[in-house]
Design a protein around this motif. Structure first.
Motif, PDB file in Angstrom:
ATOM      1  N   ALA A  48     -13.389   5.584  10.065  1.00  0.00           N
ATOM      2  CA  ALA A  48     -12.983   4.149   9.564  1.00  0.00           C
ATOM      3  C   ALA A  48     -12.765   4.205   8.016  1.00  0.00           C
ATOM      4  CB  ALA A  48     -14.069   2.983   9.829  1.00  0.00           C
ATOM      5  N   GLY A  49     -11.972   3.426   7.361  1.00  0.00           N
ATOM      6  CA  GLY A  49     -11.871   3.216   5.722  1.00  0.00           C
ATOM      7  C   GLY A  49     -11.957   1.769   5.436  1.00  0.00           C
ATOM      8  N   CYS A  50     -12.790   1.496   4.603  1.00  0.00           N
ATOM      9  CA  CYS A  50     -13.449   0.209   4.339  1.00  0.00           C
ATOM     10  C   CYS A  50     -13.268   0.016   2.910  1.00  0.00           C
ATOM     11  CB  CYS A  50     -14.908  -0.124   4.684  1.00  0.00           C
ATOM     12  SG  CYS A  50     -15.450   0.369   6.644  1.00  0.00           S
ATOM     13  N   VAL A  51     -11.901  -0.270   2.659  1.00  0.00           N
ATOM     14  CA  VAL A  51     -11.588  -0.233   1.182  1.00  0.00           C
ATOM     15  C   VAL A  51     -11.896  -1.598   0.331  1.00  0.00           C
ATOM     16  CG1 VAL A  51      -9.666   0.137  -0.227  1.00  0.00           C
ATOM     17  CG2 VAL A  51      -9.758   1.429   1.902  1.00  0.00           C
ATOM     18  N   SER A  52     -12.526  -1.545  -0.706  1.00  0.00           N
ATOM     19  CA  SER A  52     -12.788  -2.914  -1.386  1.00  0.00           C
ATOM     20  C   SER A  52     -13.403  -3.842  -0.509  1.00  0.00           C
ATOM     21  CB  SER A  52     -11.575  -3.395  -2.034  1.00  0.00           C
ATOM     22  OG  SER A  52     -11.228  -2.573  -3.344  1.00  0.00           O
ATOM     23  N   SER A  53     -14.326  -3.647   0.295  1.00  0.00           N
ATOM     24  CA  SER A  53     -14.689  -4.208   1.413  1.00  0.00           C
ATOM     25  C   SER A  53     -15.343  -5.712   0.688  1.00  0.00           C
ATOM     26  CB  SER A  53     -15.888  -3.638   2.148  1.00  0.00           C
ATOM     27  OG  SER A  53     -15.304  -2.732   2.897  1.00  0.00           O
ATOM     28  N   HIS A  54     -14.904  -6.826   1.238  1.00  0.00           N
ATOM     29  CA  HIS A  54     -15.466  -8.015   0.351  1.00  0.00           C
ATOM     30  C   HIS A  54     -16.770  -8.451   1.184  1.00  0.00           C
ATOM     31  CE1 HIS A  54     -15.359 -11.939  -1.611  1.00  0.00           C
ATOM     32  NE2 HIS A  54     -15.276 -12.432  -0.541  1.00  0.00           N
ATOM     33  N   TRP A  55     -17.820  -7.561   0.495  1.00  0.00           N
ATOM     34  CA  TRP A  55     -19.124  -7.819   1.407  1.00  0.00           C
ATOM     35  C   TRP A  55     -19.604  -9.290   1.150  1.00  0.00           C
ATOM     36  CZ3 TRP A  55     -20.110  -4.110   4.546  1.00  0.00           C
ATOM     37  CH2 TRP A  55     -19.487  -2.794   4.003  1.00  0.00           C
ATOM     38  N   PRO A  56     -19.308 -10.086   0.051  1.00  0.00           N
ATOM     39  CA  PRO A  56     -19.724 -11.426  -0.126  1.00  0.00           C
ATOM     40  C   PRO A  56     -19.277 -12.380   1.075  1.00  0.00           C
ATOM     41  CG  PRO A  56     -18.976 -10.723  -2.163  1.00  0.00           C
ATOM     42  CD  PRO A  56     -18.693  -9.714  -1.227  1.00  0.00           C
ATOM     43  N   ALA A  57     -18.157 -11.762   1.755  1.00  0.00           N
ATOM     44  CA  ALA A  57     -17.449 -12.567   2.774  1.00  0.00           C
ATOM     45  C   ALA A  57     -16.821 -14.061   2.395  1.00  0.00           C
ATOM     46  CB  ALA A  57     -18.412 -12.790   4.150  1.00  0.00           C
ATOM     47  N   VAL A  58     -17.604 -14.871   1.328  1.00  0.00           N
ATOM     48  CA  VAL A  58     -16.974 -16.028   1.073  1.00  0.00           C
ATOM     49  C   VAL A  58     -16.832 -15.997  -0.500  1.00  0.00           C
ATOM     50  CG1 VAL A  58     -17.758 -17.233   2.820  1.00  0.00           C
ATOM     51  CG2 VAL A  58     -19.140 -16.983   0.956  1.00  0.00           C
ATOM     52  N   ASP A  59     -16.794 -16.962  -1.225  1.00  0.00           N
ATOM     53  CA  ASP A  59     -16.888 -16.817  -2.811  1.00  0.00           C
ATOM     54  C   ASP A  59     -18.345 -16.316  -3.228  1.00  0.00           C
ATOM     55  OD1 ASP A  59     -17.347 -17.634  -5.560  1.00  0.00           O
ATOM     56  OD2 ASP A  59     -16.330 -19.695  -5.352  1.00  0.00           O
ATOM     57  N   TRP A 109       0.816  -1.175   0.154  1.00  0.00           N
ATOM     58  CA  TRP A 109       0.047   0.087   0.069  1.00  0.00           C
ATOM     59  C   TRP A 109       0.866   1.330   0.008  1.00  0.00           C
ATOM     60  CZ3 TRP A 109      -5.402   0.579   2.058  1.00  0.00           C
ATOM     61  CH2 TRP A 109      -6.036  -0.717   2.385  1.00  0.00           C
ATOM     62  N   ALA A 110       2.166   1.191   0.364  1.00  0.00           N
ATOM     63  CA  ALA A 110       2.899   2.304   0.502  1.00  0.00           C
ATOM     64  C   ALA A 110       2.204   3.380   1.593  1.00  0.00           C
ATOM     65  CB  ALA A 110       3.438   2.869  -0.796  1.00  0.00           C
ATOM     66  N   ALA A 111       1.719   3.013   2.577  1.00  0.00           N
ATOM     67  CA  ALA A 111       0.993   3.887   3.718  1.00  0.00           C
ATOM     68  C   ALA A 111       1.722   4.900   4.014  1.00  0.00           C
ATOM     69  CB  ALA A 111       0.133   2.874   4.730  1.00  0.00           C
ATOM     70  N   ASP A 112       2.996   4.833   4.308  1.00  0.00           N
ATOM     71  CA  ASP A 112       3.820   5.722   4.812  1.00  0.00           C
ATOM     72  C   ASP A 112       3.891   7.017   3.681  1.00  0.00           C
ATOM     73  OD1 ASP A 112       5.254   4.076   3.303  1.00  0.00           O
ATOM     74  OD2 ASP A 112       7.009   4.392   4.518  1.00  0.00           O
ATOM     75  N   THR A 113       4.105   6.478   2.620  1.00  0.00           N
ATOM     76  CA  THR A 113       4.139   7.569   1.453  1.00  0.00           C
ATOM     77  C   THR A 113       2.775   8.184   1.098  1.00  0.00           C
ATOM     78  OG1 THR A 113       5.771   6.084   0.166  1.00  0.00           O
ATOM     79  CG2 THR A 113       4.600   7.763  -1.145  1.00  0.00           C
ATOM     80  N   ALA A 114       1.640   7.562   1.286  1.00  0.00           N
ATOM     81  CA  ALA A 114       0.624   8.173   1.214  1.00  0.00           C
ATOM     82  C   ALA A 114       0.254   9.101   2.363  1.00  0.00           C
ATOM     83  CB  ALA A 114      -0.664   6.783   1.115  1.00  0.00           C
ATOM     84  N   MET A 115       0.671   8.790   3.611  1.00  0.00           N
ATOM     85  CA  MET A 115       0.422   9.657   4.715  1.00  0.00           C
ATOM     86  C   MET A 115       1.176  11.053   4.518  1.00  0.00           C
ATOM     87  SD  MET A 115      -0.894  10.396   7.521  1.00  0.00           S
ATOM     88  CE  MET A 115      -1.584   8.939   8.073  1.00  0.00           C
ATOM     89  N   LEU A 116       2.264  10.813   3.874  1.00  0.00           N
ATOM     90  CA  LEU A 116       3.406  12.023   3.634  1.00  0.00           C
ATOM     91  C   LEU A 116       2.468  12.734   2.724  1.00  0.00           C
ATOM     92  CD1 LEU A 116       6.894  10.368   3.774  1.00  0.00           C
ATOM     93  CD2 LEU A 116       5.628  11.849   5.598  1.00  0.00           C
ATOM     94  N   ALA A 117       1.799  12.416   1.822  1.00  0.00           N
ATOM     95  CA  ALA A 117       1.359  13.093   0.617  1.00  0.00           C
ATOM     96  C   ALA A 117       0.227  13.579   1.289  1.00  0.00           C
ATOM     97  CB  ALA A 117       0.999  12.105  -0.718  1.00  0.00           C
ATOM     98  N   ALA A 118      -0.943  13.008   1.967  1.00  0.00           N
ATOM     99  CA  ALA A 118      -1.743  13.707   2.568  1.00  0.00           C
ATOM    100  C   ALA A 118      -1.493  14.909   3.398  1.00  0.00           C
ATOM    101  CB  ALA A 118      -2.696  12.522   3.274  1.00  0.00           C
ATOM    102  N   VAL A 119      -0.396  14.445   4.357  1.00  0.00           N
ATOM    103  CA  VAL A 119       0.151  15.689   5.195  1.00  0.00           C
ATOM    104  C   VAL A 119       0.790  16.923   4.377  1.00  0.00           C
ATOM    105  CG1 VAL A 119       1.932  16.523   6.933  1.00  0.00           C
ATOM    106  CG2 VAL A 119       0.552  14.338   7.067  1.00  0.00           C
ATOM    107  N   GLU A 158      -6.453  -5.625  -5.557  1.00  0.00           N
ATOM    108  CA  GLU A 158      -4.952  -5.765  -5.210  1.00  0.00           C
ATOM    109  C   GLU A 158      -4.600  -4.522  -4.642  1.00  0.00           C
ATOM    110  OE1 GLU A 158      -2.090  -4.736  -7.262  1.00  0.00           O
ATOM    111  OE2 GLU A 158      -3.604  -3.473  -8.308  1.00  0.00           O
ATOM    112  N   GLU A 159      -3.167  -4.658  -3.916  1.00  0.00           N
ATOM    113  CA  GLU A 159      -2.503  -3.854  -3.224  1.00  0.00           C
ATOM    114  C   GLU A 159      -2.213  -2.553  -4.087  1.00  0.00           C
ATOM    115  OE1 GLU A 159      -2.843  -7.175  -0.840  1.00  0.00           O
ATOM    116  OE2 GLU A 159      -2.215  -7.080  -2.951  1.00  0.00           O
ATOM    117  N   ASN A 160      -1.721  -2.643  -5.427  1.00  0.00           N
ATOM    118  CA  ASN A 160      -1.314  -1.657  -6.135  1.00  0.00           C
ATOM    119  C   ASN A 160      -2.721  -0.580  -6.318  1.00  0.00           C
ATOM    120  OD1 ASN A 160       1.282  -2.290  -6.293  1.00  0.00           O
ATOM    121  ND2 ASN A 160       1.171  -3.457  -8.342  1.00  0.00           N
ATOM    122  N   ALA A 161      -3.667  -1.059  -6.812  1.00  0.00           N
ATOM    123  CA  ALA A 161      -4.815  -0.528  -6.739  1.00  0.00           C
ATOM    124  C   ALA A 161      -5.369   0.251  -5.601  1.00  0.00           C
ATOM    125  CB  ALA A 161      -6.093  -1.100  -7.238  1.00  0.00           C
ATOM    126  N   TRP A 162      -5.198   0.100  -4.330  1.00  0.00           N
ATOM    127  CA  TRP A 162      -5.275   0.472  -3.204  1.00  0.00           C
ATOM    128  C   TRP A 162      -4.406   1.555  -2.932  1.00  0.00           C
ATOM    129  CZ3 TRP A 162      -5.825  -5.253  -1.261  1.00  0.00           C
ATOM    130  CH2 TRP A 162      -6.890  -5.583  -1.608  1.00  0.00           C
TER     131      TRP A 162
END
Length: 302
Positions: free
Chosen positions: A196-207, A81-91, A282-286
């Motif tokens: 809360a951030g619910c990103v691409s939540s897997h609402w079906p929970a299963v297949d 996710w590169a969460a640190d980079t995203a945080m720095l950009a948001a800041v 997938e992670e690159n999209a997020w």
């Protein structure tokens, strides 16, 4: 002498400036953290630039799948996710204060049962329950995971780091099953998690192909209706793409969005729900939209 002094200053600048320019914060690893009712947990904690040199207190962001947040070498799929980079950009945008990020690793084969909301599971029956049981060998333990995050983990974080521990300064974010877990935390512990951030939540929970989608959509609607309450200054981000697994999510998300509106949550102010055309599960999209997520979800209050 003047030329020598100028040369010396240039050398010093080369020695110091790169380090300053590359101040991206630092990450601390805790490889084995006992947690009651759970497999041992693991943490990757990111402290923002300037943390060690100052005395200010910081809001805190808890994130699931911590192994996929910062370091490609530790990731599952060689993507992060590169969460640190995203945080720095948001800041850098001026909209967001720097946050301490608590990355909680997923416990391997126990991930599904640790992230599936227990109170939603308890509403299921028949084939849907059987499908969930097939994915959660050993039983659902998300209730213990949530109790640990909101209790012992948060207490330790607030005692060990310079945090602002209040609800409005505590956020939780995840994707896929982690998106469900973030919604679960937000609804079951509203006094702890203000965002809360619910990103691409897997609402079906299963297949998603193996269940009655309409039945499960009804369960999610009732689940939100019973727990959502008034916004009261809280904020939640939800989204999905349209490719791969995300292609199944729109009907579920539309039900959840309608419930939010029906209970007085205003889109754009109290909640956000966005669709990213062509984005995969997938992670690159997020990672591509994470700074945008942070920019809205974690924005300073007016």
């Amino acid at each position: 002498m003047a030329r020598l002094l100028t040369l010396l200053m240039a050398v010093l600048a080369l020695a110091v400036s790169p380090a300053m320019a590359q101040d991206q914060g630092r990450t601390i690893e805790y490889e084995r953290v006992p947690a009651a009712g759970l497999p041992d947990q693991r943490l990757s904690i990111w402290l923002p630039p300037g943390y060690d040199a100052g005395g200010q207190r910081y809001p805190v962001l808890y994130m699931h799948d911590g192994h996929n947040l910062f370091d490609v070498k530790k990731s599952n799929f060689n993507k992060i996710w590169a969460a640190d980079t995203a945080m720095l950009a948001a800041v850098a945008s001026g909209k967001v204060e720097p946050h301490i990020i608590i990355g909680i690793w997923a416990p391997g084969p126990d991930r599904h049962r640790q992230y599936l909301p227990r109170s939603l599971y308890d509403l299921t029956s028949g084939n849907l329950r059987a499908q969930m049981d097939g994915m959660t060998a050993g039983g659902v333990i998300s209730q213990h995971y949530l109790a640990w995050i909101a209790g012992p983990l948060k207490n330790w974080v607030d005692a060990s780091f310079r945090t602002r521990p209040g609800r409005d300064d505590t956020a939780i974010v995840g994707s896929s099953m982690g998106g469900l877990m973030s919604c679960y935390a937000f609804l079951e512990q509203p006094q702890v998690f203000g965002r809360a951030g619910c990103v691409s939540s897997h609402w079906p929970a299963v297949d998603p192909r193996a269940i009655d989608a309409a039945q499960l959509q009804g369960l999610w609607d009732g689940w939100f209706a019973a727990r959502l309450g008034a916004p009261d200054g809280r904020r939640v981000w939800m989204d999905h793409g349209t490719a791969t697994l995300d292609a199944f999510y729109a009907p579920y998300q539309q039900v959840v969005d309608a419930r939010m509106v029906a209970q007085g949550w205003q889109k754009g102010r109290d909640f956000e729900s966005r669709v990213y055309e062509g984005a995969e599960h997938e992670e690159n999209a997020w990672a591509a939209r994470l700074s945008e997520i942070f920019g809205w979800l974690l924005a300073k209050r007016d």
